[in-house]
Design a protein around this motif. Structure first.
Motif, PDB file in Angstrom:
ATOM      1  N   GLY A  36       0.820  -1.197   0.000  1.00  0.00           N
ATOM      2  CA  GLY A  36       0.000   0.000   0.000  1.00  0.00           C
ATOM      3  C   GLY A  36       0.854   1.248   0.000  1.00  0.00           C
ATOM      4  N   LYS A  37       0.538   2.191  -0.880  1.00  0.00           N
ATOM      5  CA  LYS A  37       1.237   3.472  -0.941  1.00  0.00           C
ATOM      6  C   LYS A  37       0.194   4.568  -1.120  1.00  0.00           C
ATOM      7  N   GLY A  70       6.435  -2.485  -8.498  1.00  0.00           N
ATOM      8  CA  GLY A  70       5.644  -1.539  -7.732  1.00  0.00           C
ATOM      9  C   GLY A  70       4.804  -0.589  -8.546  1.00  0.00           C
ATOM     10  N   TYR A  71       4.801  -0.761  -9.873  1.00  0.00           N
ATOM     11  CA  TYR A  71       3.973   0.087 -10.733  1.00  0.00           C
ATOM     12  C   TYR A  71       2.597  -0.529 -10.941  1.00  0.00           C
ATOM     13  N   GLY A 112      -8.397   1.596  -5.466  1.00  0.00           N
ATOM     14  CA  GLY A 112      -7.595   2.026  -4.330  1.00  0.00           C
ATOM     15  C   GLY A 112      -6.148   2.313  -4.646  1.00  0.00           C
ATOM     16  N   TYR A 113      -5.854   2.595  -5.915  1.00  0.00           N
ATOM     17  CA  TYR A 113      -4.493   2.882  -6.349  1.00  0.00           C
ATOM     18  C   TYR A 113      -4.449   4.258  -7.009  1.00  0.00           C
ATOM     19  N   PRO A 114      -4.307   5.331  -6.228  1.00  0.00           N
ATOM     20  CA  PRO A 114      -4.255   6.677  -6.809  1.00  0.00           C
ATOM     21  C   PRO A 114      -3.018   6.838  -7.701  1.00  0.00           C
TER      22      PRO A 114
END
Length: 221
Positions: A36-37, A70-71, A112-114
């Motif tokens: 999560g980021k 991580g992309y 949930g990935y802005p």
């Protein structure tokens, strides 16, 4: 092999065949990394195939590798020029990609990935479409286009440069091929006097660099 991995659930979540338009080919796959980021970079990788074949599934290992770094990664299908779609052109394909990108970003954010930035890339035909988007359409992208990369995508349509692609470079052959690619009628006389280049600009990525430059890695050989 250094730039591909086999997909597994440990890498994240994969959503396939998400629609972005009414056409049968208007679908994309979305690869969402584990963890999560607060925000993510998006990499869109467009498939090869000479604008007449290929599929986003051909790049599943590349997309999985990008996701493993991580992309958020996405592969987008586009309407191929074939017997079922003789009207398709590089111009119409590029406009499909332009329409798809905001929906890719929205789907990632809904999951949930802005997304705060993006790169667009591809191979051959996909590389050509990636450059068109980055240079021609990048200013209208939903998030900044900060990088484009790829291999052997045609970026301009000067008659003398197309022998490497197997074209006999006659005025007649150039008028036929370039007209199909641009989705307009081009005459041999227009090729002879150079006026055809104005018709090619919408799909000639190199002609848009000065309007919307960005970091680029392009491999040719």
């Amino acid at each position: 092999k250094a730039y591909s991995v086999r997909w597994s659930d440990a890498l994240g979540t994969r959503k396939v065949d998400l629609p972005y338009g009414q056409g049968e080919a208007n679908k994309f796959d979305l690869y969402l990394p584990s963890g999560g980021k607060d925000s993510y970079g998006l990499v869109i990788y467009l498939h090869a195939g000479g604008f007449t074949m290929g599929d986003k599934a051909d790049d599943k290992d590349m997309l999985a590798w990008l996701c493993s770094k991580g992309y958020v990664a996405a592969g987008i299908n586009y309407t191929l020029r074939d017997e079922a779609h003789p009207e398709a052109s590089v111009l119409s394909l590029s406009n499909e990609i332009k329409a798809a990108v905001p929906q890719v970003v929205a789907a990632a954010e809904q999951a949930g990935y802005p997304i705060d930035k993006m790169a667009v890339a591809g191979g051959s035909a996909g590389h050509a479409l990636a450059m068109i988007y980055a240079y021609r359409d990048g200013a209208e992208a939903p998030v900044p286009v900060v990088f484009t990369f790829g291999a052997v995508g045609p970026s301009s349509f000067y008659q003398e440069d197309w022998g490497v692609f197997g074209l006999d470079q006659s005025d007649e052959a150039c008028a036929g091929l370039f007209g199909v690619m641009a989705g307009v009628e081009i005459t041999p006389a227009e090729v002879a006097d150079g006026s055809y280049l104005a018709e090619m600009k919408p799909i000639a990525a190199a002609e848009w660099v000065r309007h919307n430059p960005g970091p680029t890695v392009a491999a040719y050989g």
